[in-house]
Motif scaffolding. Structure first.
Motif, PDB file in Angstrom:
ATOM      1  N   PRO A   1       1.341  -1.255  -0.068  1.00 23.59           N
ATOM      2  CA  PRO A   1       0.571   0.342  -0.338  1.00 23.59           C
ATOM      3  C   PRO A   1       0.776   1.610   0.039  1.00 23.59           C
ATOM      4  CG  PRO A   1       0.296  -0.583   2.207  1.00 23.59           C
ATOM      5  CD  PRO A   1       0.523  -2.285   1.444  1.00 23.59           C
ATOM      6  N   ASN A   2       1.938   0.816   0.200  1.00 19.63           N
ATOM      7  CA  ASN A   2       3.297   2.148   0.414  1.00 19.63           C
ATOM      8  C   ASN A   2       3.444   2.491  -0.719  1.00 19.63           C
ATOM      9  OD1 ASN A   2       2.298   2.810   3.274  1.00 19.63           O
ATOM     10  ND2 ASN A   2       3.453   1.192   4.009  1.00 19.63           N
TER      11      ASN A   2
ATOM     12  N   TYR B   1       8.295   5.076  -3.846  1.00 18.48           N
ATOM     13  CA  TYR B   1       8.989   5.656  -4.919  1.00 18.48           C
ATOM     14  C   TYR B   1       9.188   7.550  -5.150  1.00 18.48           C
ATOM     15  CZ  TYR B   1       8.249   1.051  -7.754  1.00 18.48           C
ATOM     16  OH  TYR B   1       8.685   0.238  -8.062  1.00 18.48           O
ATOM     17  N   ILE B   2       8.211   7.526  -4.233  1.00 21.63           N
ATOM     18  CA  ILE B   2       8.439   9.407  -4.177  1.00 21.63           C
ATOM     19  C   ILE B   2       9.750   9.433  -3.840  1.00 21.63           C
ATOM     20  CG2 ILE B   2       7.602  11.227  -3.086  1.00 21.63           C
ATOM     21  CD1 ILE B   2       4.479  10.673  -3.139  1.00 21.63           C
ATOM     22  N   GLY B   3      10.618   8.880  -2.026  1.00 25.96           N
ATOM     23  CA  GLY B   3      11.120   9.141  -1.717  1.00 25.96           C
ATOM     24  C   GLY B   3      12.212   8.278  -2.269  1.00 25.96           C
ATOM     25  N   LEU B   4      12.266   7.294  -3.655  1.00 26.32           N
ATOM     26  CA  LEU B   4      13.306   6.739  -4.319  1.00 26.32           C
ATOM     27  C   LEU B   4      13.884   7.963  -4.943  1.00 26.32           C
ATOM     28  CD1 LEU B   4      14.830   4.710  -4.830  1.00 26.32           C
ATOM     29  CD2 LEU B   4      13.749   3.480  -6.819  1.00 26.32           C
ATOM     30  N   SER B   5      12.755   8.732  -5.458  1.00 24.16           N
ATOM     31  CA  SER B   5      13.051   9.861  -5.915  1.00 24.16           C
ATOM     32  C   SER B   5      13.526  10.977  -5.968  1.00 24.16           C
ATOM     33  CB  SER B   5      11.915   9.888  -7.212  1.00 24.16           C
ATOM     34  OG  SER B   5      11.169   9.361  -7.958  1.00 24.16           O
TER      35      SER B   5
ATOM     36  N   ALA C   1      14.014  15.254   3.035  1.00 27.84           N
ATOM     37  CA  ALA C   1      12.890  14.975   2.610  1.00 27.84           C
ATOM     38  C   ALA C   1      12.576  13.736   2.214  1.00 27.84           C
ATOM     39  CB  ALA C   1      11.999  15.870   2.227  1.00 27.84           C
ATOM     40  N   ALA C   2      13.714  13.200   1.248  1.00 30.29           N
ATOM     41  CA  ALA C   2      13.330  11.716   1.435  1.00 30.29           C
ATOM     42  C   ALA C   2      13.131  10.512   2.890  1.00 30.29           C
ATOM     43  CB  ALA C   2      14.200  11.089   0.809  1.00 30.29           C
TER      44      ALA C   2
ATOM     45  N   THR D   1      17.583   2.913   5.150  1.00 27.54           N
ATOM     46  CA  THR D   1      17.837   1.768   4.214  1.00 27.54           C
ATOM     47  C   THR D   1      17.840   2.258   3.353  1.00 27.54           C
ATOM     48  OG1 THR D   1      15.919   0.018   4.963  1.00 27.54           O
ATOM     49  CG2 THR D   1      18.243   0.212   6.641  1.00 27.54           C
ATOM     50  N   LEU D   2      17.314   2.675   2.830  1.00 29.07           N
ATOM     51  CA  LEU D   2      17.502   3.054   1.502  1.00 29.07           C
ATOM     52  C   LEU D   2      17.820   4.305   1.251  1.00 29.07           C
ATOM     53  CD1 LEU D   2      16.015   2.282  -1.762  1.00 29.07           C
ATOM     54  CD2 LEU D   2      14.002   3.274  -0.982  1.00 29.07           C
TER      55      LEU D   2
END
Length: 349
Positions: free
Chosen positions: A5-6, A11-15, A75-76, A83-84
């Motif tokens: 669900p997240n 993907y926002i955090g990854l970007s 912000a990420a 860990t990412l």
């Protein structure tokens, strides 16, 4: 990792993490270009104590780029797991190395490239195996953490060692050894990150309706942050002005990451929850970092590339794998007096 669900937040955090690395890696190039332009115009260089870069728009563009990268990185963490996000910070090293080869005509030999990869690998392993920090939800709880004797000893050690490096070591060895300026930036940076965490907690409380602006700790953290960041900017500019960006960037990343992790472990008692696997992984990552730094420094003057590899592997008439002439490092007279200093830094860290 289950991101069901997240998925959007993931993907926002990854970007944000990837864009942070691009901005930070590019900031080194912009700053270096600005310093080179000033040097070509005859202004006093930052490595000699000059501050003419404050009038150079390229340098300010680099500073803004670094600020945007740090903001995106901060912000990420709100969208993706640490860990990412944290290991992806190593991508700034690759971005800087690639851009410096195109825009600054700086080159790394094969040993340097392998050293960069080892530094990134070691730092990533350390982050993956690092334990989670304790939850600190208020400035009051942060104040209790700052009163811990272990952190007080660490902070005093950082301040004293930084003063020794700035006033005794840097004037003599700063122009000969890149580690001097990098160490100053890194150890001071560990305190600046602690200040940022404290201010972040205060800002959260402020939005929640707490009158944190009346708290002396909030303003003390803000003043300490301004002082620490000013010192970091000054000495990072000196390092960029004297040494290649492709050398400064990975070393700064490694030592800054190590210093911040050490400070966080002491301040938030992360080591209490560390498992055996985590300890082994952390030590292995640290040793990998040391090996990477060794390759970056010990062989940086060797004219060795991928294209010349077949020449060194060709057997000579006497069975030597390097034909008639042995493969030796180019003599660098300035690097000889620094051997004791290199040994000191390797033992200290």
């Amino acid at each position: 990792m289950d991101i069901g669900p997240n998925r959007t937040d993931f993907y926002i955090g990854l970007s944000l993490a990837v864009s942070s690395s691009v901005f930070i890696g590019g900031s080194f190039i912009l700053k270096k270009k600005g310093l080179l332009r000033l040097a070509s115009k005859g202004f006093m260089r930052a490595g000699q104590g000059g501050y003419a870069y404050l009038k150079e728009w390229l340098w300010w563009a680099g500073l803004i780029s670094m600020g945007a990268g740090e903001a995106a990185n901060f912000a990420a963490y709100a969208f993706a797991p640490a860990t990412l996000v944290t290991p992806l910070g190593a991508m700034s090293v690759l971005v800087s190395a690639v851009l410096s080869s195109y825009f600054l005509n700086e080159r790394l030999n094969v040993h340097g490239k392998i050293g960069c990869l080892l530094c990134i690998l070691g730092s990533t392993v350390m982050v993956i195996h690092a334990p989670l920090e304790e939850e600190v939800a208020s400035l009051t709880a942060m104040a209790e953490k700052l009163k811990d004797p272990g952190f007080i000893v660490f902070a005093v050690s950082v301040v004293v060692s930084s003063l020794i490096l700035m006033f005794l070591v840097a004037p003599r060895f700063g122009h000969k050894n890149v580690l001097v300026y990098i160490l100053i930036c890194s150890v001071i940076g560990s305190l600046s990150v602690s200040c940022v965490k404290g201010l972040g907690i205060g800002i959260k409380e402020l939005f929640a309706g707490t009158a944190v602006l009346k708290e002396p700790l909030f303003w003390c953290l803000l003043i300490c942050l301004v002082i620490c960041v000013s010192i970091q900017i000054s000495y990072l500019n000196k390092a960029l002005d004297i040494y290649n960006t492709s050398i400064v960037t990975p070393i700064y990343y490694v030592f800054f990451t190590t210093s911040v992790m050490a400070c966080s472990a002491i301040l938030f008692k992360e080591w209490l929850s560390m498992t055996t696997d985590g300890a082994v992984g952390t030590v292995s990552g640290f040793l990998t970092i040391i090996l990477g730094i060794f390759l970056l420094h010990a062989f940086k003057d060797i004219t060795f590339s991928r294209d010349s590899l077949p020449l060194y592997l060709r057997k000579g008439p006497h069975g030597s794998p390097w034909s008639q002439q042995p493969y030796v490092a180019l003599y660098n007279p300035e690097s000889q007096p620094n051997s004791v200093l290199y040994l000191f830094f390797f033992i200290a860290f």
